[in-house]
Design an enzyme around this catalytic site. Structure first.
Site, mmCIF file in Angstrom:
data_model
loop_
_atom_site.group_PDB
_atom_site.id
_atom_site.type_symbol
_atom_site.label_atom_id
_atom_site.label_comp_id
_atom_site.label_asym_id
_atom_site.label_seq_id
_atom_site.Cartn_x
_atom_site.Cartn_y
_atom_site.Cartn_z
ATOM 1 N N TYR A 177 -3.689 8.572 10.892
ATOM 2 C CA TYR A 177 -3.752 8.221 9.580
ATOM 3 C C TYR A 177 -4.673 9.165 8.767
ATOM 4 C CZ TYR A 177 -4.001 5.721 5.013
ATOM 5 O OH TYR A 177 -4.019 5.903 3.775
ATOM 6 N N LYS B 189 -4.478 12.384 6.156
ATOM 7 C CA LYS B 189 -4.857 12.241 4.671
ATOM 8 C C LYS B 189 -5.967 13.428 4.522
ATOM 9 C CE LYS B 189 -2.613 8.882 3.165
ATOM 10 N NZ LYS B 189 -1.846 8.971 2.184
#
Length: 252
Positions: free
Chosen positions: A174, A178
């Site tokens: 994740y 990002k």
């Protein structure tokens, strides 16, 4: 405007006449962004992978909301959504996933691929599809929902605004995705120059479907306010930056 704090920035206008698309707008932060834009008289489309969930969200938000079937990993639905919506002033790239996994030793390559497929490739594909419409707008804005956990500056050492000791090395897939969103934001802003304002938002830890079962975290509506400020920036507002939900700048 100093360019270092958006907390007290003036909004572009009340919003009347502007059209916005919020991907993943049927729940969480995206739902609250849609609600706040509607309150400012923006015409809102919510993009949803599951049409039934999108329509349920629209019923809750009010009859003025429009729903478009949109899976950011499916080029056919992206193309169809761009054709259906037509003119667009504001694109909120909110759709995202957390595929699980912890540090590099406990994250599969498949989890990494899935994170990038939605959070990065999907974001870029949607942006590319809607760029022609945005470039026709008088006040085009792109807001990418990112994360402070993707900030390399915050990840590289202790920071009073970031629980570095607790999260270092974790959330591998994740957080890398990002970081890529942050890079895409900066490079897109450089390429588009004065034509389109492009910024990213670090919404902070929120109670959303991104982390099922999570009881910690703040109200998604609080983060939505930061996204709306970026969506309604005045024409002399900044572009190519990562901003916290509270209006302060976050280092890359």
């Amino acid at each position: 405007m100093t360019g270092t704090d958006l907390a007290n920035a003036d909004e572009l206008l009340a919003g009347s006449g502007l059209v916005a698309l919020v991907t993943g707008g049927n729940s969480g932060i995206g739902f609250e962004i849609a609600r706040e834009l509607l309150a400012r008289r923006v015409e809102v489309w919510i993009g949803a992978r599951d049409r039934r969930k999108g329509e349920a969200a629209a019923r809750e938000l009010g009859s003025s909301v429009r729903v478009v079937s949109l899976d950011v990993t499916d080029p056919a639905t992206i193309e169809a959504a761009a054709a259906e919506i037509g003119d667009l002033d504001i694109l909120i790239n909110n759709a995202g996933i957390n595929p699980g996994g912890e540090d590099i030793s406990a994250t599969s390559v498949d989890q990494l691929r899935r994170a990038f497929e939605t959070n990065v490739f999907g974001l870029v594909a949607v942006t590319q599809a809607f760029l022609p419409a945005l470039e026709r707008s008088m006040h085009p804005r792109i807001v990418n929902i990112s994360s402070g956990t993707g900030s390399l500056a915050w990840n590289s050492g202790p920071n009073p605004q970031f629980d570095w000791e607790r999260v270092k090395g974790g959330g591998f897939a994740y957080r890398i995705s990002k970081t890529a969103v942050n890079a895409a934001t900066l490079l897109a802003a450089q390429a588009l120059g004065d034509r389109v304002k492009v910024n990213a938002l670090a919404p902070g830890l929120r109670r959303t479907n991104l982390l099922p079962g999570m009881t910690a975290g703040g109200d998604p509506a609080e983060a939505a306010g930061g996204a709306v400020r970026l969506a309604l920036l005045p024409d002399d507002g900044p572009s190519g930056s990562l901003w916290s939900w509270d209006g302060s700048r976050v280092p890359w």
